[in-house]
Motif scaffolding. Structure first.
Motif, PDB file in Angstrom:
ATOM      1  N   ALA A  22       0.851  -1.191   0.000  1.00 40.71           N
ATOM      2  CA  ALA A  22       0.000   0.000   0.000  1.00 40.71           C
ATOM      3  C   ALA A  22       0.881   1.234   0.000  1.00 40.71           C
ATOM      4  CB  ALA A  22      -0.899   0.008   1.234  1.00 40.71           C
ATOM      5  N   ARG A  23       0.547   2.163  -0.877  1.00 35.37           N
ATOM      6  CA  ARG A  23       1.340   3.366  -1.025  1.00 35.37           C
ATOM      7  C   ARG A  23       0.386   4.555  -1.047  1.00 35.37           C
ATOM      8  NH1 ARG A  23       6.696   3.095  -4.189  1.00 35.37           N
ATOM      9  NH2 ARG A  23       6.306   0.891  -3.947  1.00 35.37           N
ATOM     10  N   SER A  24       0.581   5.520  -0.164  1.00 37.49           N
ATOM     11  CA  SER A  24      -0.284   6.693  -0.119  1.00 37.49           C
ATOM     12  C   SER A  24       0.343   7.830  -0.924  1.00 37.49           C
ATOM     13  CB  SER A  24      -0.486   7.160   1.317  1.00 37.49           C
ATOM     14  OG  SER A  24      -1.184   6.176   2.030  1.00 37.49           O
ATOM     15  N   ALA A  25      -0.523   8.575  -1.604  1.00 39.84           N
ATOM     16  CA  ALA A  25      -0.056   9.701  -2.398  1.00 39.84           C
ATOM     17  C   ALA A  25      -1.223  10.653  -2.631  1.00 39.84           C
ATOM     18  CB  ALA A  25       0.499   9.211  -3.730  1.00 39.84           C
ATOM     19  N   ASP A  26      -0.941  11.757  -3.284  1.00 44.22           N
ATOM     20  CA  ASP A  26      -1.999  12.682  -3.673  1.00 44.22           C
ATOM     21  C   ASP A  26      -1.654  13.280  -5.025  1.00 44.22           C
ATOM     22  OD1 ASP A  26      -0.876  15.631  -3.184  1.00 44.22           O
ATOM     23  OD2 ASP A  26      -0.156  14.332  -1.571  1.00 44.22           O
ATOM     24  N   ILE A  27      -2.680  13.768  -5.707  1.00 41.25           N
ATOM     25  CA  ILE A  27      -2.511  14.371  -7.020  1.00 41.25           C
ATOM     26  C   ILE A  27      -3.538  15.476  -7.193  1.00 41.25           C
ATOM     27  CG2 ILE A  27      -3.989  12.654  -8.119  1.00 41.25           C
ATOM     28  CD1 ILE A  27      -2.245  12.970 -10.634  1.00 41.25           C
ATOM     29  N   VAL A  66      -9.671  18.915  -8.823  1.00 37.39           N
ATOM     30  CA  VAL A  66      -9.689  18.284  -7.507  1.00 37.39           C
ATOM     31  C   VAL A  66      -8.282  17.913  -7.054  1.00 37.39           C
ATOM     32  CG1 VAL A  66     -12.015  17.308  -7.734  1.00 37.39           C
ATOM     33  CG2 VAL A  66     -10.056  16.005  -8.547  1.00 37.39           C
ATOM     34  N   VAL A  67      -8.166  17.712  -5.754  1.00 40.78           N
ATOM     35  CA  VAL A  67      -6.983  17.079  -5.172  1.00 40.78           C
ATOM     36  C   VAL A  67      -7.466  15.744  -4.639  1.00 40.78           C
ATOM     37  CG1 VAL A  67      -5.204  17.175  -3.383  1.00 40.78           C
ATOM     38  CG2 VAL A  67      -5.915  19.274  -4.532  1.00 40.78           C
ATOM     39  N   VAL A  68      -6.855  14.666  -5.121  1.00 38.54           N
ATOM     40  CA  VAL A  68      -7.249  13.318  -4.740  1.00 38.54           C
ATOM     41  C   VAL A  68      -6.163  12.707  -3.878  1.00 38.54           C
ATOM     42  CG1 VAL A  68      -7.815  11.011  -5.575  1.00 38.54           C
ATOM     43  CG2 VAL A  68      -8.606  13.013  -6.841  1.00 38.54           C
ATOM     44  N   PHE A  69      -6.532  12.247  -2.707  1.00 34.11           N
ATOM     45  CA  PHE A  69      -5.631  11.527  -1.820  1.00 34.11           C
ATOM     46  C   PHE A  69      -5.986  10.058  -1.966  1.00 34.11           C
ATOM     47  CE2 PHE A  69      -6.365  15.728  -0.188  1.00 34.11           C
ATOM     48  CZ  PHE A  69      -5.083  16.180   0.100  1.00 34.11           C
ATOM     49  N   LYS A  76      -4.119  -0.918  -7.996  1.00 40.89           N
ATOM     50  CA  LYS A  76      -5.306  -0.070  -8.132  1.00 40.89           C
ATOM     51  C   LYS A  76      -5.168   1.139  -7.229  1.00 40.89           C
ATOM     52  CE  LYS A  76      -8.667  -3.558  -9.362  1.00 40.89           C
ATOM     53  NZ  LYS A  76      -9.991  -4.102  -9.064  1.00 40.89           N
ATOM     54  N   ARG A  77      -5.655   2.268  -7.708  1.00 39.01           N
ATOM     55  CA  ARG A  77      -5.645   3.493  -6.908  1.00 39.01           C
ATOM     56  C   ARG A  77      -7.017   3.654  -6.263  1.00 39.01           C
ATOM     57  NH1 ARG A  77      -1.952   7.798 -10.172  1.00 39.01           N
ATOM     58  NH2 ARG A  77      -0.222   6.359 -10.529  1.00 39.01           N
ATOM     59  N   VAL A  78      -7.029   3.647  -4.929  1.00 37.32           N
ATOM     60  CA  VAL A  78      -8.273   3.738  -4.162  1.00 37.32           C
ATOM     61  C   VAL A  78      -8.297   5.088  -3.444  1.00 37.32           C
ATOM     62  CG1 VAL A  78      -9.670   2.675  -2.357  1.00 37.32           C
ATOM     63  CG2 VAL A  78      -8.256   1.235  -3.847  1.00 37.32           C
ATOM     64  N   VAL A  79      -9.350   5.851  -3.669  1.00 33.86           N
ATOM     65  CA  VAL A  79      -9.464   7.198  -3.097  1.00 33.86           C
ATOM     66  C   VAL A  79      -9.714   7.115  -1.593  1.00 33.86           C
ATOM     67  CG1 VAL A  79     -10.816   9.323  -3.114  1.00 33.86           C
ATOM     68  CG2 VAL A  79     -10.284   8.163  -5.263  1.00 33.86           C
ATOM     69  N   ASP A  80      -8.876   7.847  -0.836  1.00 32.73           N
ATOM     70  CA  ASP A  80      -9.058   7.984   0.606  1.00 32.73           C
ATOM     71  C   ASP A  80      -9.836   9.253   0.925  1.00 32.73           C
ATOM     72  OD1 ASP A  80      -7.486   5.683   1.150  1.00 32.73           O
ATOM     73  OD2 ASP A  80      -5.677   6.881   0.967  1.00 32.73           O
ATOM     74  N   ASP A  81      -9.545  10.317   0.154  1.00 40.44           N
ATOM     75  CA  ASP A  81     -10.181  11.602   0.375  1.00 40.44           C
ATOM     76  C   ASP A  81     -10.093  12.386  -0.932  1.00 40.44           C
ATOM     77  OD1 ASP A  81     -11.491  13.637   1.675  1.00 40.44           O
ATOM     78  OD2 ASP A  81      -9.744  14.330   2.785  1.00 40.44           O
ATOM     79  N   LEU A  82     -10.989  13.359  -1.081  1.00 41.00           N
ATOM     80  CA  LEU A  82     -11.016  14.179  -2.276  1.00 41.00           C
ATOM     81  C   LEU A  82     -11.438  15.589  -1.894  1.00 41.00           C
ATOM     82  CD1 LEU A  82     -12.272  13.258  -5.718  1.00 41.00           C
ATOM     83  CD2 LEU A  82     -13.291  15.239  -4.635  1.00 41.00           C
ATOM     84  N   GLU A  83     -10.733  16.585  -2.423  1.00 41.05           N
ATOM     85  CA  GLU A  83     -11.082  17.971  -2.170  1.00 41.05           C
ATOM     86  C   GLU A  83     -11.247  18.698  -3.502  1.00 41.05           C
ATOM     87  OE1 GLU A  83      -8.107  19.822   0.246  1.00 41.05           O
ATOM     88  OE2 GLU A  83      -8.303  18.358   1.842  1.00 41.05           O
TER      89      GLU A  83
END
Length: 86
Positions: A22-27, A66-69, A76-83
């Protein structure tokens, strides 16, 4: 002291493979498409992001910035949070 250092090195080498799971990131990007049925977003970076079942799609349309965390799990990229970016 050598025992403590050896223990720390052994623990670090044991835990290092866990990073690949598992790898956390944002874009920051713009939404290209929204799939409510597929519970996913596609951003202008070409990637598709899976959304959790309780996700609220209100106000999300193509063209919204948006900013997607997210966390990457098994490729697979699974969204944790979205602003939404104003």
């Amino acid at each position: 002291m050598r025992v403590v250092i050896a223990f720390l090195l052994a623990t670090a080498s044991f835990l290092s493979p866990l990073e690949g799971y598992a790898r956390s990131a944002d874009i920051e990007a713009t939404i290209k498409s929204v799939s409510i049925e597929g519970m996913s977003l596609t951003l202008d970076d070409g990637q598709t992001y899976d959304l959790p079942p309780e996700f609220d799609f209100e106000g999300l349309t193509a063209g919204t910035k948006v900013v997607v965390f997210y966390t990457e799990v098994d490729g697979k990229r699974v969204v944790d949070d979205l602003e939404v970016v104003q």
